[in-house]
Design a protein around this motif. Structure first.
Motif, PDB file in Angstrom:
ATOM      1  N   LEU A  38       0.655  -0.763   0.040  1.00  0.00           N
ATOM      2  CA  LEU A  38      -0.167   0.276   0.179  1.00  0.00           C
ATOM      3  C   LEU A  38       0.794   1.087  -0.238  1.00  0.00           C
ATOM      4  O   LEU A  38       0.693   2.000  -0.456  1.00  0.00           O
ATOM      5  CB  LEU A  38      -1.356  -0.119   1.446  1.00  0.00           C
ATOM      6  N   GLN A  39       1.828   1.071   0.814  1.00  0.00           N
ATOM      7  CA  GLN A  39       2.979   2.898   1.075  1.00  0.00           C
ATOM      8  C   GLN A  39       3.235   2.567  -0.561  1.00  0.00           C
ATOM      9  O   GLN A  39       3.619   3.508  -1.227  1.00  0.00           O
ATOM     10  CB  GLN A  39       4.277   2.535   1.484  1.00  0.00           C
ATOM     11  N   SER A  40       3.732   1.894  -1.512  1.00  0.00           N
ATOM     12  CA  SER A  40       4.280   1.364  -2.666  1.00  0.00           C
ATOM     13  C   SER A  40       2.897   2.447  -3.812  1.00  0.00           C
ATOM     14  O   SER A  40       3.722   3.099  -4.908  1.00  0.00           O
ATOM     15  CB  SER A  40       4.930   0.282  -3.149  1.00  0.00           C
ATOM     16  N   LEU A  41       2.409   1.331  -3.656  1.00  0.00           N
ATOM     17  CA  LEU A  41       1.011   2.042  -4.698  1.00  0.00           C
ATOM     18  C   LEU A  41       0.598   3.314  -3.879  1.00  0.00           C
ATOM     19  O   LEU A  41       0.565   4.414  -5.511  1.00  0.00           O
ATOM     20  CB  LEU A  41       0.170   1.548  -4.370  1.00  0.00           C
ATOM     21  N   ASP A  46       0.288   6.276 -10.952  1.00  0.00           N
ATOM     22  CA  ASP A  46      -0.420   5.865 -11.562  1.00  0.00           C
ATOM     23  C   ASP A  46      -1.736   5.147 -10.602  1.00  0.00           C
ATOM     24  O   ASP A  46      -1.930   5.792  -9.572  1.00  0.00           O
ATOM     25  CB  ASP A  46       0.101   4.655 -12.020  1.00  0.00           C
ATOM     26  N   GLN A  47      -3.479   5.378 -11.178  1.00  0.00           N
ATOM     27  CA  GLN A  47      -4.217   5.303 -10.794  1.00  0.00           C
ATOM     28  C   GLN A  47      -4.862   3.577 -10.621  1.00  0.00           C
ATOM     29  O   GLN A  47      -3.866   3.054 -11.171  1.00  0.00           O
ATOM     30  CB  GLN A  47      -5.735   5.572 -11.557  1.00  0.00           C
ATOM     31  N   VAL A  48      -5.249   3.611  -9.527  1.00  0.00           N
ATOM     32  CA  VAL A  48      -5.395   2.128  -9.031  1.00  0.00           C
ATOM     33  C   VAL A  48      -6.697   1.770  -9.000  1.00  0.00           C
ATOM     34  O   VAL A  48      -7.527   2.801  -8.176  1.00  0.00           O
ATOM     35  CB  VAL A  48      -4.439   1.523  -7.970  1.00  0.00           C
ATOM     36  N   ALA A  52      -8.265  -3.896  -7.750  1.00  0.00           N
ATOM     37  CA  ALA A  52      -7.668  -4.378  -7.828  1.00  0.00           C
ATOM     38  C   ALA A  52      -7.219  -4.476  -6.427  1.00  0.00           C
ATOM     39  O   ALA A  52      -6.403  -5.494  -5.566  1.00  0.00           O
ATOM     40  CB  ALA A  52      -6.050  -3.287  -7.841  1.00  0.00           C
ATOM     41  N   LEU A  53      -7.516  -3.500  -5.323  1.00  0.00           N
ATOM     42  CA  LEU A  53      -7.629  -3.571  -3.998  1.00  0.00           C
ATOM     43  C   LEU A  53      -8.424  -4.312  -3.269  1.00  0.00           C
ATOM     44  O   LEU A  53      -7.834  -5.108  -2.400  1.00  0.00           O
ATOM     45  CB  LEU A  53      -7.112  -2.053  -3.509  1.00  0.00           C
ATOM     46  N   THR A  54      -8.948  -4.949  -3.494  1.00  0.00           N
ATOM     47  CA  THR A  54     -10.250  -6.111  -2.459  1.00  0.00           C
ATOM     48  C   THR A  54      -9.246  -6.704  -2.783  1.00  0.00           C
ATOM     49  O   THR A  54      -9.962  -7.397  -1.544  1.00  0.00           O
ATOM     50  CB  THR A  54     -11.116  -6.125  -4.063  1.00  0.00           C
TER      51      THR A  54
END
Length: 85
Positions: A38-41, A46-48, A52-54
């Motif tokens: 999550l820190q990397s994202l 970029d939009q996430v 993708a997070l589910t």
């Protein structure tokens, strides 16, 4: 062995608590990885997509539930041991 308030004096209680803590380690490592991801994202431009997070949210929720369950077992076992002394 005399029981002191707030101190665990029974060796079997200490061993049981230690085992519960060791049992929590894999779940804590998974959460550590989820936080790192999550820190990397959060630093990418970029939009996430929410979909993708589910899976990450699902895995994290499972890990938290397991850790809480193990924590409750550790507390219950230490309380049971303390009352038995």
């Amino acid at each position: 062995m005399a029981k002191r308030h707030g101190k665990i004096s029974d060796e079997s209680t200490i061993d049981a608590l230690r085992q519960h803590l060791f049992d929590m380690e894999p779940e804590l490592r998974m959460l550590e990885g989820a936080v790192a991801l999550l820190q990397s994202l959060s630093t990418t431009a970029d939009q996430v997509e929410p979909i993708a997070l589910t899976p990450l949210a699902h895995l994290s929720a499972e890990a938290v539930e397991k850790i809480l369950s193990m924590w409750r077992q550790a507390v219950a076992s230490s309380s049971t041991e303390a009352r038995a002394q």
